[in-house]
Design a protein around this motif. Structure first.
Motif, PDB file in Angstrom:
ATOM      1  N   SER A 189       0.829  -1.210   0.000  1.00 31.03           N
ATOM      2  CA  SER A 189       0.000   0.000   0.000  1.00 31.03           C
ATOM      3  C   SER A 189       0.862   1.257   0.000  1.00 31.03           C
ATOM      4  CB  SER A 189      -0.899  -0.011   1.236  1.00 31.03           C
ATOM      5  OG  SER A 189      -1.608   1.181   1.338  1.00 31.03           O
ATOM      6  N   PHE A 190       1.956   1.215   0.751  1.00 30.97           N
ATOM      7  CA  PHE A 190       2.835   2.384   0.828  1.00 30.97           C
ATOM      8  C   PHE A 190       3.664   2.543  -0.446  1.00 30.97           C
ATOM      9  CE2 PHE A 190       2.524   0.906   5.377  1.00 30.97           C
ATOM     10  CZ  PHE A 190       1.521   1.809   5.694  1.00 30.97           C
ATOM     11  N   LEU A 191       3.995   1.415  -1.077  1.00 34.47           N
ATOM     12  CA  LEU A 191       4.730   1.498  -2.345  1.00 34.47           C
ATOM     13  C   LEU A 191       3.875   2.163  -3.423  1.00 34.47           C
ATOM     14  CD1 LEU A 191       6.464  -2.015  -2.542  1.00 34.47           C
ATOM     15  CD2 LEU A 191       7.421   0.129  -1.721  1.00 34.47           C
ATOM     16  N   VAL A 192       2.573   1.889  -3.393  1.00 35.46           N
ATOM     17  CA  VAL A 192       1.664   2.535  -4.351  1.00 35.46           C
ATOM     18  C   VAL A 192       1.521   4.017  -4.026  1.00 35.46           C
ATOM     19  CG1 VAL A 192      -0.746   2.639  -5.127  1.00 35.46           C
ATOM     20  CG2 VAL A 192       0.393   0.441  -4.919  1.00 35.46           C
ATOM     21  N   LYS A 193       1.494   4.329  -2.743  1.00 34.12           N
ATOM     22  CA  LYS A 193       1.255   5.719  -2.335  1.00 34.12           C
ATOM     23  C   LYS A 193       2.474   6.591  -2.590  1.00 34.12           C
ATOM     24  CE  LYS A 193      -1.959   8.249  -0.266  1.00 34.12           C
ATOM     25  NZ  LYS A 193      -3.352   8.288  -0.719  1.00 34.12           N
ATOM     26  N   ILE A 194       3.677   6.007  -2.543  1.00 36.64           N
ATOM     27  CA  ILE A 194       4.884   6.853  -2.670  1.00 36.64           C
ATOM     28  C   ILE A 194       4.995   7.594  -4.012  1.00 36.64           C
ATOM     29  CG2 ILE A 194       7.384   6.568  -3.008  1.00 36.64           C
ATOM     30  CD1 ILE A 194       7.639   5.447  -0.352  1.00 36.64           C
ATOM     31  N   PRO A 195       4.771   7.137  -5.195  1.00 33.27           N
ATOM     32  CA  PRO A 195       4.592   5.776  -5.683  1.00 33.27           C
ATOM     33  C   PRO A 195       5.896   5.243  -6.268  1.00 33.27           C
ATOM     34  CG  PRO A 195       3.905   7.328  -7.348  1.00 33.27           C
ATOM     35  CD  PRO A 195       4.510   8.126  -6.237  1.00 33.27           C
ATOM     36  N   ILE A 199       4.096   1.028 -10.487  1.00 34.69           N
ATOM     37  CA  ILE A 199       2.751   1.250  -9.931  1.00 34.69           C
ATOM     38  C   ILE A 199       2.517   2.750  -9.700  1.00 34.69           C
ATOM     39  CG2 ILE A 199       2.213  -0.994  -8.925  1.00 34.69           C
ATOM     40  CD1 ILE A 199       3.642  -0.198  -6.411  1.00 34.69           C
ATOM     41  N   HIS A 200       3.105   3.552 -10.582  1.00 37.77           N
ATOM     42  CA  HIS A 200       3.004   5.007 -10.451  1.00 37.77           C
ATOM     43  C   HIS A 200       1.967   5.603 -11.400  1.00 37.77           C
ATOM     44  CE1 HIS A 200       5.512   4.511 -14.012  1.00 37.77           C
ATOM     45  NE2 HIS A 200       5.123   5.717 -14.371  1.00 37.77           N
ATOM     46  N   VAL A 201       1.236   4.757 -12.133  1.00 31.99           N
ATOM     47  CA  VAL A 201       0.412   5.241 -13.247  1.00 31.99           C
ATOM     48  C   VAL A 201      -0.653   6.237 -12.794  1.00 31.99           C
ATOM     49  CG1 VAL A 201      -1.074   4.499 -15.149  1.00 31.99           C
ATOM     50  CG2 VAL A 201       0.801   3.034 -14.393  1.00 31.99           C
TER      51      VAL A 201
END
Length: 443
Positions: A189-195, A199-201
């Motif tokens: 979840s945090f990897l997506v939020k950082i992003p 998973i930065h799209v």
């Protein structure tokens, strides 16, 4: 801590009495109150009602208050055209409350609740005050990326509670699994939020379609929620992190090169700034994942520096957009002829974006360089590429927008408002100031 919460709650009625600037002054006052309240930097100071604050929380709450007050200053057009300005102000205050609770929560479950809650006001800001119809698609990207990535984390939190009996950060004892699935679900979840790269799209589309206030809070604070979450969760996952962190460091560093090249061919200025955020937050992610002192503090410093610098660049992009009605670099050329006095601010914030001295960005990047190179010598070459291309795309943005022949369809000349110069000064000045007080953080 409760005095800050009640202070913020009492700002909500003011927003409905159309006291736009009074709310902004209130937010600034709240920032000074918060700044002078925490003179002690022990691990948990001013602990009350499941709300605690350490150094990282303190910095990020201060950044949240500051960015939220600047959001109000930047969104003067909402007030001028009376475009549901009361509701707009309500969502900003609500978003700040959720961020405040997220950064000061003493429990993992409370942090998760407020982490997810911050999604709602941001989504309304994008849906309600965005510029194009595509904002619906961008909002859906933002919503579903965040929700789907965080549901496995909720399952892990419940499992952890059943196993350990407490979710309070300060009561965690040694707990570690070598299970990759548990580790992945907790941090994904945090990897997506950082992003993280791949998973930065959701980020560029959300930035492009969001109003200036949405872009400011996204770049300034919401991305930092991911970094803050990793700070907290990795106290559980030290052994797993030592085994598996190389995956995320490799993806982030190599992704930085790819996105740097992608930045150079962007024609939308907001999209370019958004992609540069992915690169800088990739460095932050790499620093946190190395698990060493330089990396952790470098990540913390770069998070604050990037929050101010990137937010300022989005403000500049909005200032141009309000006058020319376009974000395309093919149309907003020759701005040094169109708004000469604003070119200085373009130069200042662009140079700080590529970590020129004496900025806080430089200090953060030097610390991260030490951290990543000590972790693996091969990172030297990758970091050199990322730093070089960071200068390339920033100079491309600056030179392409400021120089060249002015677009014939635009006005001949424009000056900025005092409000806009103050707004940019408030973004730029702390980047010079904090570097002199950064020794307070090294405890």
């Amino acid at each position: 801590m409760l005095k800050f919460i009640f202070f913020t709650l009492f700002l909500i009625p003011l927003s409905y009495f159309n006291n736009w600037w009074l709310v902004q002054v209130g937010m600034m006052l709240l920032m000074f109150m918060f700044y002078f309240s925490f003179i002690s930097f022990y691990y948990y100071c001013n602990l009350s009602y499941f709300i605690g604050c350490d150094v990282v929380s303190y910095l990020l709450i201060l950044l949240s208050i500051f960015i939220c007050s600047l959001m109000i200053m930047a969104s003067e057009s909402v007030y001028r055209y009376m475009y549901y300005s009361e509701l707009f102000m309500f969502f900003i205050i609500l978003l700040f409350l959720f961020l405040f609770f997220s950064f000061s929560s003493n429990s993992l479950f409370l942090f998760y609740i407020f982490f997810e809650s911050s999604l709602i006001p941001t989504l309304f800001l994008i849906f309600g005050w965005g510029y194009q119809p595509e904002r619906l698609q961008a909002g859906m990207y933002f919503l579903f990326y965040t929700l789907f990535s965080s549901l496995p984390m909720l399952v892990c939190i419940i499992y952890f509670y059943s196993f350990f009996g407490s979710l309070t950060f300060s009561l965690w004892l040694y707990f570690d699994y070598y299970y990759f699935i548990f580790y992945l679900c907790m941090i994904f979840s945090f990897l997506v939020k950082i992003p993280m790269f791949i998973i930065h799209v959701w980020l560029p589309s959300a930035h492009v379609e969001a109003p200036v206030s949405g872009s400011m809070i996204l770049a300034g604070v919401l991305l930092k929620l991911g970094g803050y979450g990793l700070f907290r969760v990795f106290s559980l996952l030290i052994m797993s992190g030592l085994m598996y962190n190389f995956i995320w460091i490799s993806i982030s560093m190599l992704g930085g090169i790819f996105i740097s090249l992608f930045c150079v061919r962007q024609s939308d200025i907001k999209s370019l700034i958004a992609y540069s955020s992915v690169i800088h937050m990739g460095l932050v992610l790499g620093g946190i994942m190395t698990f060493n002192y330089w990396g952790i503090f470098g990540a913390m410093i770069l998070m604050v520096a990037h929050g101010l610098c990137s937010s300022g660049l989005f403000c500049l992009a909005n200032i141009v957009y309000e006058r020319l009605g376009s974000r395309s670099l093919y149309i907003i050329k020759g701005l040094i002829n169109f708004m000469p006095s604003m070119s200085l601010w373009w130069f200042m914030l662009s140079s700080y974006n590529m970590a020129a001295p004496p900025s806080l960005n430089l200090m953060g990047e030097v610390m991260l360089f030490n951290s990543l190179v000590s972790w693996n010598l091969f990172n030297t070459f990758i970091f050199l590429f990322v730093s070089f291309f960071s200068a390339v795309y920033t100079l491309y943005m600056y030179s392409y927008s400021q120089h060249g022949m002015i677009y014939s369809g635009s006005f001949s000349f424009s000056v900025g408002y005092l409000r806009e110069y103050m707004l940019l000064f408030f973004h730029w000045f702390p980047l010079n100031l904090i570097i002199f007080f950064v020794n307070m953080l090294f405890i």
